[in-house]
Design an enzyme around this catalytic site. Structure first.
Site, PDB file in Angstrom:
ATOM      1  N   CYS A  67       0.621  -1.216  -0.050  1.00 47.62           N
ATOM      2  CA  CYS A  67       0.401  -0.145  -0.312  1.00 47.62           C
ATOM      3  C   CYS A  67       0.691   1.531   0.118  1.00 47.62           C
ATOM      4  CB  CYS A  67      -0.957   0.232   1.041  1.00 47.62           C
ATOM      5  SG  CYS A  67      -2.055   1.564   1.125  1.00 47.62           S
ATOM      6  N   CYS A 101      -0.165   5.917   6.585  1.00 52.38           N
ATOM      7  CA  CYS A 101      -1.791   6.036   7.086  1.00 52.38           C
ATOM      8  C   CYS A 101      -2.422   5.013   9.051  1.00 52.38           C
ATOM      9  CB  CYS A 101      -1.993   5.258   6.657  1.00 52.38           C
ATOM     10  SG  CYS A 101      -3.928   4.019   6.773  1.00 52.38           S
ATOM     11  N   CYS A 107      -8.219   1.531  -0.629  1.00 56.52           N
ATOM     12  CA  CYS A 107      -7.873   1.033   0.266  1.00 56.52           C
ATOM     13  C   CYS A 107      -7.580  -0.344   0.071  1.00 56.52           C
ATOM     14  CB  CYS A 107      -8.521   1.005   1.996  1.00 56.52           C
ATOM     15  SG  CYS A 107      -8.172  -0.068   3.116  1.00 56.52           S
ATOM     16  N   GLN A 155     -18.687  -7.490  14.000  1.00 51.44           N
ATOM     17  CA  GLN A 155     -17.385  -7.651  13.727  1.00 51.44           C
ATOM     18  C   GLN A 155     -17.103  -7.483  12.176  1.00 51.44           C
ATOM     19  OE1 GLN A 155     -15.538  -9.122  16.449  1.00 51.44           O
ATOM     20  NE2 GLN A 155     -16.968 -10.261  17.700  1.00 51.44           N
ATOM     21  N   PHE A 158     -21.940  -8.771  26.279  1.00 53.66           N
ATOM     22  CA  PHE A 158     -20.626  -8.130  25.929  1.00 53.66           C
ATOM     23  C   PHE A 158     -21.714  -8.602  23.741  1.00 53.66           C
ATOM     24  CE2 PHE A 158     -17.938  -8.076  29.143  1.00 53.66           C
ATOM     25  CZ  PHE A 158     -18.045  -6.573  29.829  1.00 53.66           C
ATOM     26  N   ASP A 163     -25.560  -2.239  32.405  1.00 50.15           N
ATOM     27  CA  ASP A 163     -23.939  -2.077  31.870  1.00 50.15           C
ATOM     28  C   ASP A 163     -23.067  -3.122  33.005  1.00 50.15           C
ATOM     29  OD1 ASP A 163     -20.788  -0.972  32.741  1.00 50.15           O
ATOM     30  OD2 ASP A 163     -21.442   0.955  33.137  1.00 50.15           O
ATOM     31  N   ASP A 188     -17.605 -10.877  24.566  1.00 45.32           N
ATOM     32  CA  ASP A 188     -16.751 -10.632  24.618  1.00 45.32           C
ATOM     33  C   ASP A 188     -16.939  -8.790  24.478  1.00 45.32           C
ATOM     34  OD1 ASP A 188     -15.771 -10.055  21.717  1.00 45.32           O
ATOM     35  OD2 ASP A 188     -16.932 -10.608  20.879  1.00 45.32           O
ATOM     36  N   CYS A 217      -9.975  -9.047  22.779  1.00 43.83           N
ATOM     37  CA  CYS A 217      -9.017  -8.078  21.346  1.00 43.83           C
ATOM     38  C   CYS A 217      -8.299  -7.548  21.978  1.00 43.83           C
ATOM     39  CB  CYS A 217     -10.306  -7.245  21.278  1.00 43.83           C
ATOM     40  SG  CYS A 217     -11.348  -5.621  22.183  1.00 43.83           S
TER      41      CYS A 217
HETATM   42  C1  LIG Z   1     -16.376  -6.359  21.240  1.00 41.01           C
HETATM   43  S1  LIG Z   1     -17.991  -6.066  21.009  1.00 41.01           S
HETATM   44  C2  LIG Z   1     -18.617  -7.157  20.787  1.00 41.01           C
HETATM   45  C3  LIG Z   1     -19.822  -7.634  19.996  1.00 41.01           C
HETATM   46  C4  LIG Z   1     -20.705  -9.131  19.862  1.00 41.01           C
HETATM   47  N1  LIG Z   1     -20.553 -10.259  21.278  1.00 41.01           N
HETATM   48  C5  LIG Z   1     -20.007  -9.737  19.126  1.00 41.01           C
HETATM   49  O1  LIG Z   1     -19.823 -10.724  18.499  1.00 41.01           O
HETATM   50  O2  LIG Z   1     -20.560  -9.006  17.536  1.00 41.01           O
HETATM   51  C6  LIG Z   1     -18.613  -5.627  22.566  1.00 41.01           C
HETATM   52  C7  LIG Z   1     -19.359  -4.536  22.639  1.00 41.01           C
HETATM   53  O3  LIG Z   1     -19.891  -4.616  24.081  1.00 41.01           O
HETATM   54  C8  LIG Z   1     -20.674  -3.031  24.527  1.00 41.01           C
HETATM   55  N2  LIG Z   1     -20.348  -3.073  25.765  1.00 41.01           N
HETATM   56  C9  LIG Z   1     -19.538  -1.973  25.832  1.00 41.01           C
HETATM   57  N3  LIG Z   1     -18.872  -1.373  27.149  1.00 41.01           N
HETATM   58  C10 LIG Z   1     -20.061  -2.772  27.781  1.00 41.01           C
HETATM   59  C11 LIG Z   1     -20.833  -2.061  29.024  1.00 41.01           C
HETATM   60  N4  LIG Z   1     -20.070  -1.467  29.948  1.00 41.01           N
HETATM   61  N5  LIG Z   1     -21.739  -2.991  29.196  1.00 41.01           N
HETATM   62  C12 LIG Z   1     -22.239  -4.017  28.517  1.00 41.01           C
HETATM   63  N6  LIG Z   1     -22.222  -3.761  27.153  1.00 41.01           N
HETATM   64  C13 LIG Z   1     -20.571  -2.768  26.962  1.00 41.01           C
HETATM   65  C14 LIG Z   1     -20.299  -2.865  23.671  1.00 41.01           C
HETATM   66  O4  LIG Z   1     -21.524  -1.598  22.652  1.00 41.01           O
HETATM   67  C15 LIG Z   1     -19.864  -4.126  22.350  1.00 41.01           C
HETATM   68  O5  LIG Z   1     -20.891  -3.948  20.975  1.00 41.01           O
END
Ligand SMILES: C[S@@+](CC[C@H](N)C(=O)[O-])C[C@H]1O[C@@H](n2cnc3c(N)ncnc32)[C@H](O)[C@@H]1O
Length: 387
Positions: free
Chosen positions: A13, A19, A100, A212, A241, A292, A311, A337
């Site tokens: 690239c 970038c 890209c 994803q 999550f 949360d 996740d 991640c």
């Molecule tokens: C890495 S993504 C994973 C989403 C899903 N597992 C997928 O495979 O598409 C992390 C997710 O956690 C959510 N998130 C971030 N902070 C959070 C919190 N404090 N409580 C609950 N969810 C949260 C984000 O909105 C996001 O959707």
């Protein structure tokens, strides 16, 4: 470079080096993956003194043109010369991208095309950023463009955006960050969606939603999570999550009747769309809740889980991990991640008596230093002496 490594290659690239998107293009692709595997193994050994019983085959990706979601930055400070692209490494400057190399072919030319569109607009400074994604049907793909706006667009600017979308057969949405996206154009009637054909699922999303970033890898990723759930008959599964229900819907689809899956996510809009996705795909045995999960006192409606999938974002999930360990959840499937956060959370689990049963690398972002891994922890009965 005094003496180049045998794994050093010429970055294809022209933006490489400025970038901030890809920082490993000089590293041969299979060697990148081996390096990332070593980083995760070393982090788990150092931070948690854990070694996986089985390192499963990595989930691999094509090295280029894999990326099906991206956020573009817009720099409209200079009148008449807005720049649309990716940010430079650690700076606020935006690198204009002609083509890209990691974006999916259907998206690769959009940064430069959108630059042209934004240059014609009356109020380019109304745009905060631009979300790109890919919508899939059984036999076609469509780009999805979402403009995140700080204020509304004029009628003329809306008409320009709609014409751009018609010409490119793209979904084009405006997003104020508060309400659901409003579409200026859709190339077909359905909402944008990605597909998990192995589970007969079509998962609808809004342009700013988390999905994803590598749709091909995601299909295998979800398959691996489902394989690792391994319930004897039926049971209670938590998907923490959960986003739009990427894992929860596939687990619920795969398990026999009697299994209940609870997906938990902080974003209210995504939870609404996860519920809608369950309905549209006729998946039973799954519920979604807004909570949360970084709040240590969080109340969940069920007391006992047989398997928890998590996740979390890059910060990890300390509060939740401590709770799982205290509640002695037998199996935890952790999609990470950020290797350092995985190491910290794994240490809590190791001290509470969990073993690292399986580990797999997930090549979600080739050419970048982002490391994605999947780890399965199982509760053994003795607690380890804390150090
Ligand atoms: C890495 S993504 C994973 C989403 C899903 N597992 C997928 O495979 O598409 C992390 C997710 O956690 C959510 N998130 C971030 N902070 C959070 C919190 N404090 N409580 C609950 N969810 C949260 C984000 O909105 C996001 O959707």
């Amino acid at each position: 470079v005094l003496s180049p490594s045998a794994d050093r290659v010429a970055p294809p690239c022209p933006h490489y080096g400025t970038c901030g998107g890809c920082d490993l293009q000089h590293f041969e692709a299979s060697a990148q993956l081996a390096h990332k595997r070593a980083v995760v193994l070393e982090t788990l050994a150092r931070a948690a003194r854990l070694e996986p019983r089985i390192v499963e085959p990595s989930i691999e990706s094509p090295p280029f043109h894999y990326r099906t979601r991206a956020r573009l930055a817009v720099d409209a400070r200079e009148r008449g010369k807005p720049v649309v692209g990716f940010r430079e490494g650690a700076s606020a400057d935006v690198v204009p991208i002609a083509h890209c190399h990691v974006l999916h072919h259907a998206l690769a030319g959009l940064p430069s095309a959108l630059s042209g569109l934004v240059a014609e607009m009356e109020a380019p400074r109304a745009i905060g950023h631009i979300d790109l994604a890919l919508s899939e049907t059984a036999d076609a793909t469509f780009p999805v463009v979402g403009l995140r706006l700080a204020r509304d667009l004029s009628e003329r600017d809306r008409a320009r955006c709609a014409a751009f979308a018609v010409e490119r057969r793209a979904y084009f949405a405006l997003d104020d960050g508060l309400t659901s996206a409003s579409y200026l154009h859709r190339p077909c009637d359905d909402a944008p969606a990605y597909r998990l054909p192995g589970f007969d699922l079509r998962i609808a999303f809004d342009p700013g939603d988390f999905v994803q970033g590598n749709a091909g890898v995601n299909r295998a990723f979800v398959g691996r999570v489902v394989d690792w759930v391994q319930l004897a008959e039926h049971g209670e599964v938590l998907d923490a999550f959960c986003g739009l229900g990427n894992f929860s819907l596939a687990i619920a689809r795969n398990e026999s009747g009697g299994t209940r899956v609870l997906g938990v996510e902080v974003d209210r809009g995504m939870v609404e769309r996860a519920r809608e996705n369950a309905k549209e795909n006729r998946v039973g045995g799954v519920e979604f809740l807004v909570r949360d999960l970084q709040d240590a006192e969080i109340a969940l409606p069920r007391k006992r889980f047989d398997v928890a999938v998590l996740d979390p974002p890059r910060t990890g999930a300390r509060a939740l991990i401590e709770r799982f360990a205290a509640e002695r959840v037998p199996v935890l499937i952790y999609a990470s991640c950020m290797a350092s956060a995985l190491g910290r959370d794994a240490r809590v689990l190791a001290d509470a008596g969990y073993a690292l049963d399986r580990l797999a690398l997930v090549d979600m972002f080739p050419q970048t230093s982002h490391v994605e891994a999947l780890a399965r922890f199982v509760l053994e009965h003795k607690k380890r002496k804390t150090r």
